[in-house]
Enzyme design. Structure first.
Site, mmCIF file in Angstrom:
data_model
loop_
_atom_site.group_PDB
_atom_site.id
_atom_site.type_symbol
_atom_site.label_atom_id
_atom_site.label_comp_id
_atom_site.label_asym_id
_atom_site.label_seq_id
_atom_site.Cartn_x
_atom_site.Cartn_y
_atom_site.Cartn_z
ATOM 1 N N ASN A 292 8.306 1.850 10.735
ATOM 2 C CA ASN A 292 7.362 2.669 9.910
ATOM 3 C C ASN A 292 5.903 3.268 11.096
ATOM 4 O O ASN A 292 5.035 2.446 10.900
ATOM 5 C CB ASN A 292 6.859 1.848 8.778
ATOM 6 C CG ASN A 292 6.005 2.747 8.002
ATOM 7 O OD1 ASN A 292 5.806 3.833 8.088
ATOM 8 N ND2 ASN A 292 5.980 2.183 6.668
ATOM 9 N N ILE B 54 0.811 -0.998 -0.017
ATOM 10 C CA ILE B 54 -0.095 -0.115 0.001
ATOM 11 C C ILE B 54 0.979 1.412 0.063
ATOM 12 O O ILE B 54 1.902 1.156 0.643
ATOM 13 C CB ILE B 54 -1.178 -0.096 1.187
ATOM 14 C CG1 ILE B 54 -1.853 1.249 1.154
ATOM 15 C CG2 ILE B 54 -0.271 -0.187 2.476
ATOM 16 C CD1 ILE B 54 -3.007 1.257 2.238
ATOM 17 N N ALA B 55 0.620 2.256 -1.095
ATOM 18 C CA ALA B 55 1.489 3.224 -0.924
ATOM 19 C C ALA B 55 0.618 4.630 -1.320
ATOM 20 O O ALA B 55 -0.550 4.356 -2.254
ATOM 21 C CB ALA B 55 2.631 3.206 -1.863
ATOM 22 N N VAL B 56 0.853 5.656 -1.027
ATOM 23 C CA VAL B 56 0.358 7.197 -1.338
ATOM 24 C C VAL B 56 1.423 7.906 -1.930
ATOM 25 O O VAL B 56 2.375 7.998 -1.018
ATOM 26 C CB VAL B 56 -0.414 7.504 -0.141
ATOM 27 C CG1 VAL B 56 -1.173 8.899 -0.681
ATOM 28 C CG2 VAL B 56 -1.715 6.495 0.143
ATOM 29 N N GLU C 98 3.250 -7.472 6.843
ATOM 30 C CA GLU C 98 4.458 -6.960 7.603
ATOM 31 C C GLU C 98 4.753 -5.516 7.275
ATOM 32 O O GLU C 98 4.388 -4.860 6.173
ATOM 33 C CB GLU C 98 5.717 -7.948 6.982
ATOM 34 C CG GLU C 98 5.695 -9.603 7.152
ATOM 35 C CD GLU C 98 4.735 -10.085 6.219
ATOM 36 O OE1 GLU C 98 4.754 -9.705 5.068
ATOM 37 O OE2 GLU C 98 4.720 -11.576 6.543
ATOM 38 N N TYR D 242 -2.572 0.977 10.391
ATOM 39 C CA TYR D 242 -3.151 -0.318 10.633
ATOM 40 C C TYR D 242 -4.022 -0.570 11.750
ATOM 41 O O TYR D 242 -4.783 -1.216 12.003
ATOM 42 C CB TYR D 242 -1.863 -1.239 10.354
ATOM 43 C CG TYR D 242 -1.217 -1.251 9.016
ATOM 44 C CD1 TYR D 242 -1.892 -1.106 8.075
ATOM 45 C CD2 TYR D 242 0.268 -1.426 8.916
ATOM 46 C CE1 TYR D 242 -1.186 -1.039 6.602
ATOM 47 C CE2 TYR D 242 0.810 -1.350 7.779
ATOM 48 C CZ TYR D 242 0.100 -1.045 6.608
ATOM 49 O OH TYR D 242 0.665 -1.078 5.482
#
Ligand SMILES: CC(C)(COP(=O)(O)OP(=O)(O)OC[C@H]1O[C@@H](n2cnc3c(N)ncnc32)[C@H](O)[C@@H]1OP(=O)(O)O)[C@@H](O)C(=O)NCCC(=O)NCCS
Length: 156
Positions: free
Chosen positions: A110, A73-75, A105, A117
């Site tokens: 982070n 997942i990235a933005v 994971e 999450y």
């Protein structure tokens, strides 16, 4: 003024934009072939987030037997803290099912992703030592199960 975010299934034609974001965001980015492989799996949930027609985020979630694995997942940095990842995760839960077990994971450093999450009911469940080969950092393993979710805002 904040522009609305559209969430829709990720397609092969999105991959050039995905790769551009991926390379901006991660020290060891996924290759094009890795995204193609995940998109080719009929059981997966792969989503794009767009603002004003431009891809600003994506999510890849794969199913292994009955368990969902959030793989990526990235933005884009220019679109962060506007609920884009929240929209992607909420849609993932809609598509894959709120009561299914999910795992992922995440780098132990982070803290932003871990906070995100946790808001969705994921909980720490151990570490994988030196999981990330680029830095030798440990991974935190997180799970989201029905039993873990009592008291979370996003409990399904
Ligand atoms: C982690 C990431 C996907 C979050 O995307 P985002 O669209 O900015 O997240 P959202 O706006 O939906 O954030 C929702 C909530 O998560 C938490 N959160 C998100 N990013 C955070 C950060 N950097 N620091 C602290 N909390 C954070 C906050 O509680 C936030 O709510 P708030 O903005 O009202 O405080 C994004 O920062 C990113 O792409 N990071 C690099 C890639 C990455 O680390 N991916 C995860 C790999 S496991």
């Amino acid at each position: 003024m904040t522009q609305p975010v559209t969430i829709r299934p990720l397609g092969y034609s999105d991959l050039p934009q995905v790769i551009a974001v991926e390379r901006r965001v991660f020290p060891t980015p996924w290759s094009l072939a890795m995204f193609v492989l995940e998109l080719s799996k009929p059981s997966g949930v792969c989503l794009a987030a767009l603002v004003d027609g431009k891809l600003v985020g994506y999510l890849i979630c794969a199913r292994y037997d009955q368990i969902w694995h959030l793989m990526n997942i990235a933005v884009d940095p220019s679109a962060r803290r506007r609920g884009v990842a929240t929209g992607l995760l909420a849609r993932m839960l809609e598509r894959a099912g709120p009561d299914a077990p999910y795992t992922l994971e995440v780098r132990t450093s982070n803290s932003g992703a871990i906070a995100l999450y946790e808001q969705f009911g994921f909980r720490a469940a151990g570490t994988r030592r030196r999981y990330y080969q680029d830095t030798g950092e440990d991974a935190m393993i997180m799970w989201r199960t029905t039993a873990d979710r009592s008291g979370t805002g996003f409990a399904g």
